[in-house]
Motif scaffolding. Structure first.
Motif, short mmCIF file in Angstrom:
data_model
loop_
_atom_site.label_atom_id
_atom_site.label_comp_id
_atom_site.label_asym_id
_atom_site.label_seq_id
_atom_site.Cartn_x
_atom_site.Cartn_y
_atom_site.Cartn_z
N CYS B 61 15.95 25.76 -4.21
CA CYS B 61 15.57 25.53 -2.82
C CYS B 61 14.38 24.59 -2.75
O CYS B 61 13.82 24.19 -3.77
CB CYS B 61 15.27 26.85 -2.14
SG CYS B 61 13.95 27.76 -2.94
N ALA B 62 13.95 24.29 -1.54
CA ALA B 62 12.87 23.32 -1.34
C ALA B 62 11.60 23.74 -2.08
O ALA B 62 10.94 22.90 -2.70
CB ALA B 62 12.58 23.19 0.15
N SER B 63 11.27 25.03 -2.05
CA SER B 63 10.03 25.44 -2.70
C SER B 63 10.15 25.41 -4.21
O SER B 63 9.15 25.24 -4.91
CB SER B 63 9.60 26.83 -2.21
OG SER B 63 10.62 27.75 -2.45
N VAL B 65 11.84 23.05 -5.84
CA VAL B 65 11.64 21.63 -6.15
C VAL B 65 10.15 21.29 -6.01
O VAL B 65 9.56 20.66 -6.90
CB VAL B 65 12.49 20.74 -5.20
CG1 VAL B 65 12.14 19.26 -5.40
CG2 VAL B 65 13.97 20.98 -5.42
#
Lengths: 390, 187
Positions: B61-63, B65
């Motif tokens: 997920c974004a966090s 990355v």
């Protein structure tokens, strides 16, 4: 930024016509439909018209329509009514891909009330194991409850066939038609279901209004005990504004059903086929035929759903994912897991759900955004190299 | 809604140091496809045991990355000894904080770094000591005890947020509760 809204299985835009229909009743016409005076009586007339419009959409009689506050209340009312009607029967049949609105209720009944619940499994396409379902039916079964269409994949269950079998065996049958309503034809008389739930905000009416259809003759017991409203089947002063809005939405849904199954379906198919063609390592979740015309659940190998959604969001595109990271739990959706969708694409599955407000230009915008988005995420994925999974 | 700091968003949208690193002499991998996030960390370490370059490849997920991107930025120029002291809080702090449910993303960064350092030094990371509590995410009782002590975790939710343990099938939640209780009892 222009919003491209393709999350209609989550909720829908309230139609302008629906708002216009509601406004007078939010303003000057605030009377209570139960009042004796004409001022309240005129609201009652409008509620009666709305009840007729809802009934017309599903071919019910108006007195078989009970207004509730939401789909979850309808589902809970149906199940509790069934177990009250047959207190000696301690068995319930459902599927393993139901909505949490009803799934968590079963878990509660198992844990606290000693019910045995059969969760009939689905196959890789999301279709029910009908043999297991039919073999599970017994004299001890209080109710069979199955969703008409799955919210994540759009896969349809053969409700008419199942209702027929249930009727033959004298078992009560409820269907959660929250996702099916306004997307596929529903005829309660022909289908022979005993109870059916639907929800306003999925069909361009406001949030906070639901319906439980209760077939005439069933000994229904109210979930919310109170006044005489809804024929004593649901206490509480009517949510007149939303009921009136829902009536209009049902009238429009009936008119729009052919559009849903032609124009909207074509848009969905266009989006699906373009994505499959332009993005290698992509696959559709769920049966391609037995499926709602507006829903596309598509998985992309080696990338994760939240990342995709966030990048789509940057371009104004609203969609959803069954991925762990967006739901608070850490496993992918129970629906995709039940279908044994492999982890490689389950985590990267996105649901697009359309309405008749969507356009081809919007589909092109999604395609043009998604192709480089998936590429960008794959470029940094440790599981993707040289155009394929590693 | 996206409950991320501007820094997390920036590191997600413009991740630094992505891709394989040519000439890398230390690699650390953690997570898996099944878990929903995985990180492969590449380091180039010079003769003075200083990290001269670092890159990553992340699935998540974004966090996840953003945590990976932040990690590479933090450790570039550090000696291995200093890098070994890095904690998941350092990564989270660098990003201006992570949502509670995403703390395991920073833990993943710390874990990949430990493995890369071990890889460089030729140290075998032994089979994890302790007993497996969470089968879904392969988490041991000792790991839970460490995380509870280090971060003052109080509930099973806290443990799940940090280690993922208990976030899958949920069958081990009672056992996690017992481990938390045992740590608390010992003060």
């Amino acid at each position: 930024m222009k919003i491209v809204y393709t999350d209609n299985n989550a909720t829908t835009k309230v139609a302008d016509e629906v708002i216009n229909e509601m406004l007078p009743y939010l303003g000057q016409l605030y009377g209570n439909p139960s009042s004796m005076h004409t001022f309240g009586g005129q609201v009652d007339k409008k509620v009666t018209q709305a009840r007729q419009r809802v009934a017309d959409l599903i071919n019910a009689d108006p007195e078989e329509i009970v207004f509730t506050s939401c789909g979850t209340e309808s589902d809970n009312s149906a199940i509790y009514s069934a177990i009250n009607a047959f207190p000696d029967k301690k068995h319930i049949i459902t599927s393993n891909v139901e909505h949490p609105a009803i799934n968590n209720l079963y878990k509660e009944l198992e844990k606290t009330k000693g019910y045995e619940v059969t969760f009939v499994p689905v196959d890789k396409k999301g279709l029910l194991d009908l043999d297991l379902l039919y073999n599970s039916m017994s004299q001890n079964t209080a109710i069979i409850s199955l969703m008409w269409a799955n919210n994540e994949t759009g896969v349809l269950f053969p409700i008419e066939d199942i209702a027929k079998k249930a009727n033959e065996k004298g078992i009560l049958f409820h269907t959660d038609a929250v996702q099916a309503t306004a997307k596929v034809p529903i005829d309660v008389k022909k289908t022979g279901v005993d109870m059916l739930s639907l929800s306003g905000h999925k069909i361009h009416a406001p949030k906070g209004i639901g319906v439980l259809y209760v077939k005439k003759g069933f000994k229904f017991s109210p979930f919310l005990i109170g006044g005489h409203q809804e024929g004593g089947r649901r206490g509480g002063t009517e949510n007149t504004v939303s009921i009136i809005g829902l009536g209009k939405a049902c009238e429009m849904a009936k008119e729009n059903l052919p559009i849903m199954n032609s124009t909207v379906k074509e848009l969905r198919d266009y989006l699906q086929n373009q994505l499959l063609e332009k993005i290698p390592g992509s696959s559709v979740n769920g049966d391609l035929e037995q499926r709602l015309p507006n829903t596309l659940s598509i998985g992309f190998d080696a990338v994760e759903g939240e990342s995709i959604l966030l990048l789509l969001d940057r371009q104004g595109i609203c969609a959803s994912s069954g991925s762990a990271c967006t739901s608070g739990s850490l496993d992918p959706s129970h629906v995709l897991m039940a279908m044994e969708v492999p982890f490689k694409s389950a985590h990267g599955s996105i649901r697009f759900s359309l309405s008749h407000y969507n356009t081809k230009e919007e589909m092109d915008h999604i395609i043009a955004t998604l192709v480089p988005t998936i590429q960008k995420l794959r470029d940094m994925s440790p599981f993707w190299k040289d155009g394929k999974m590693i | 809604m996206w409950d991320y700091t501007d820094k997390v968003k920036d590191h997600f949208l413009n991740p630094r140091n992505t891709g394989e690193l040519e000439g890398a002499n230390a690699i650390g991998e953690t997570g898996s496809l099944n878990c929903g996030d995985a990180l492969k960390l590449f380091l180039k370490v010079n003769e003075n045991e200083r990290i001269v370059d670092a890159t990553f490849m992340t699935f998540g997920c974004a966090s996840a990355v953003a945590s990976s991107s932040a990690l590479t930025e933090i450790i570039k120029g550090m000696t291995l000894d200093d890098a070994a002291k890095l904690t998941n809080d350092d990564i989270s702090d660098y990003l201006g904080g992570l949502p509670k449910a995403k703390m395991h993303c920073s833990v993943m960064g710390q874990s990949a770094l430990k493995k890369a350092i071990a890889d460089y030094r030729g140290v075998q990371i032994l089979e994890k000591p302790g007993q497996i509590v969470c089968e879904c995410f392969d988490v041991t009782d000792l790991e839970i005890i460490d995380a509870v002590k280090a971060n003052n975790l109080e509930s099973t939710d806290d443990v799940t947020n940090y280690l993922k343990a208990g976030g899958g099938c949920g069958q081990c939640l009672e056992r996690i509760e017992e481990v938390i209780e045992s740590v608390k009892a010992k003060g």
